[in-house]
Design a protein around this motif. Structure first.
Motif, mmCIF file in Angstrom:
data_model
loop_
_atom_site.group_PDB
_atom_site.id
_atom_site.type_symbol
_atom_site.label_atom_id
_atom_site.label_comp_id
_atom_site.label_asym_id
_atom_site.label_seq_id
_atom_site.Cartn_x
_atom_site.Cartn_y
_atom_site.Cartn_z
ATOM 1 N N ARG A 9 28.784 27.981 42.374
ATOM 2 C CA ARG A 9 29.584 28.520 43.637
ATOM 3 C C ARG A 9 28.569 28.674 44.744
ATOM 4 O O ARG A 9 29.182 28.432 45.896
ATOM 5 N N GLY A 41 43.174 34.747 42.094
ATOM 6 C CA GLY A 41 42.098 34.398 41.218
ATOM 7 C C GLY A 41 40.874 34.541 42.153
ATOM 8 O O GLY A 41 40.317 33.378 42.486
ATOM 9 N N ASP A 63 42.393 39.071 39.481
ATOM 10 C CA ASP A 63 41.895 38.304 38.800
ATOM 11 C C ASP A 63 42.195 38.430 37.415
ATOM 12 O O ASP A 63 42.242 39.522 37.049
ATOM 13 N N GLY A 64 42.068 37.446 36.373
ATOM 14 C CA GLY A 64 42.540 37.689 35.028
ATOM 15 C C GLY A 64 41.269 38.025 34.099
ATOM 16 O O GLY A 64 41.459 38.442 33.173
ATOM 17 N N MET A 88 47.738 35.936 37.691
ATOM 18 C CA MET A 88 48.720 35.605 38.766
ATOM 19 C C MET A 88 50.176 35.625 38.631
ATOM 20 O O MET A 88 50.777 35.805 39.287
ATOM 21 N N GLU A 89 50.559 35.257 37.087
ATOM 22 C CA GLU A 89 51.793 35.285 36.512
ATOM 23 C C GLU A 89 52.438 36.587 36.527
ATOM 24 O O GLU A 89 53.589 36.433 36.658
ATOM 25 N N ARG A 104 41.665 30.459 46.126
ATOM 26 C CA ARG A 104 40.633 29.243 46.052
ATOM 27 C C ARG A 104 40.422 28.708 44.803
ATOM 28 O O ARG A 104 39.870 29.540 43.756
HETATM 29 C C1 LIG Z 1 37.000 28.583 39.613
HETATM 30 S S1 LIG Z 1 37.256 30.256 39.806
HETATM 31 C C2 LIG Z 1 37.514 30.564 41.557
HETATM 32 C C3 LIG Z 1 37.201 31.899 41.817
HETATM 33 C C4 LIG Z 1 37.251 32.376 43.471
HETATM 34 N N1 LIG Z 1 38.508 32.026 43.988
HETATM 35 C C5 LIG Z 1 36.156 31.337 44.149
HETATM 36 O O1 LIG Z 1 36.363 30.438 45.184
HETATM 37 O O2 LIG Z 1 35.081 31.641 43.917
HETATM 38 C C6 LIG Z 1 38.948 30.577 39.074
HETATM 39 C C7 LIG Z 1 39.084 31.933 39.106
HETATM 40 O O3 LIG Z 1 40.707 32.036 38.824
HETATM 41 C C8 LIG Z 1 40.674 33.139 37.725
HETATM 42 N N2 LIG Z 1 42.037 32.709 36.781
HETATM 43 C C9 LIG Z 1 42.323 31.648 36.062
HETATM 44 N N3 LIG Z 1 43.497 31.785 35.786
HETATM 45 C C10 LIG Z 1 44.062 33.004 36.252
HETATM 46 C C11 LIG Z 1 45.393 33.473 35.864
HETATM 47 N N4 LIG Z 1 46.319 33.002 35.011
HETATM 48 N N5 LIG Z 1 45.598 34.748 36.831
HETATM 49 C C12 LIG Z 1 44.512 35.339 37.343
HETATM 50 N N6 LIG Z 1 43.098 34.722 37.527
HETATM 51 C C13 LIG Z 1 42.883 33.627 36.837
HETATM 52 C C14 LIG Z 1 39.586 32.955 36.855
HETATM 53 O O4 LIG Z 1 39.153 34.200 36.162
HETATM 54 C C15 LIG Z 1 38.320 32.522 37.813
HETATM 55 O O5 LIG Z 1 37.909 33.763 38.462
#
Ligand SMILES: C[S@@+](CC[C@H](N)C(=O)[O-])C[C@H]1O[C@@H](n2cnc3c(N)ncnc32)[C@H](O)[C@@H]1O
Length: 232
Positions: A9, A41, A63-64, A88-89, A104
């Motif tokens: 990232r 997230g 974040d989950g 998020m749900e 993002r």
């Molecule tokens: C690809 S990473 C992106 C993180 C950050 N937004 C960035 O751009 O660096 C996706 C993120 O979404 C979180 N995530 C995935 N499904 C989720 C959910 N149902 N609820 C909360 N967070 C979630 C993951 O733990 C992860 O940190």
């Protein structure tokens, strides 16, 4: 996983997030001064640090993943920034308490995007904004696993078959939910928003440090879709 994602990232020219998604997102967000921001997230909350620096009033990242939340707590060395371990749900914020809901590269992990967008709408003040990026539908369409190393070919397939796709990503198997561009736009308006912008995150030449070959490679295929909307 969190460590590998962090290296990817924040990998400069080799990170598509840095050369493609981030410039489009920042241009789209514009002036954030005085806004209460929710980040769905949030990962390591690098965006939170940036938005606080740009003058937002408050930043809440959810974040989950406990691993990501721990990283986000280290990033957010500012009393205006908080992070919560929450899916998020399960989003539940006081009605009309935020000005901007941003996300993002996280909502393509959601099976039920509609419910999360409705919850964001309820949490936004009238006229508040929603802005999210996802992996571009041409990327999420196929479940063909990319070969190791810099990708030189991409497969678009089963584009109109929305649903779960298992992909090997950062050494783990993850489930992404593929949707067409039309379905993303429909979900936004169905949740009570007016779409204000759609960007495909064309690579930003100034971020390539003169690496013309990488710029040419990144011009071949869209990696990200960014959608922006206003609550009605
Ligand atoms: C690809 S990473 C992106 C993180 C950050 N937004 C960035 O751009 O660096 C996706 C993120 O979404 C979180 N995530 C995935 N499904 C989720 C959910 N149902 N609820 C909360 N967070 C979630 C993951 O733990 C992860 O940190």
């Amino acid at each position: 996983m969190a460590e590998r994602y962090g290296a990817h990232r924040h990998g400069g020219v080799s990170s598509p997030n840095f050369v493609m998604e981030e410039p489009a997102l920042l241009a789209e967000l514009g002036d954030v001064a005085g806004l209460d921001v929710l980040d769905l997230g949030c990962g390591d909350a690098a965006l939170g640090a940036m938005l606080l620096e740009l003058g937002c009033t408050s930043y809440l990242g959810i974040d989950g993943s406990q691993e990501m939340v721990t990283r986000a707590e280290v990033t957010l060395q500012d009393p205006r920034g908080t992070v919560a371990l929450q899916n998020m749900e399960e989003l539940s914020l006081p009605a009309r308490s935020i000005d901007l809901a941003v996300s993002r590269l996280a909502v393509h992990y959601l099976e039920d995007l509609d419910a999360v967008l409705r919850a964001c709408h309820a949490a936004l003040r009238p006229g508040g904004r929603l802005c999210f990026s996802v992996l571009h539908p041409v990327i999420t369409s196929s479940d063909v696993q990319p070969s190791p190393g810099p990708q030189g070919s991409w497969t678009v397939d089963d584009y109109f078959l929305s649903g779960a796709r298992e992909r090997l990503w950062m050494g783990d198997t993850v489930t992404w939910f593929h949707r067409t561009t039309e379905q993303y736009v429909g979900a936004i308006s169905g949740a009570g928003f007016n779409l204000t912008a759609m960007r495909e995150c064309e690579p930003e030449p100034g971020r390539f440090g003169g690496d013309e070959a990488e710029l040419a490679r990144r011009r071949r295929v869209p990696m990200f879709l960014l959608l922006s909307a206003r609550a009605t």
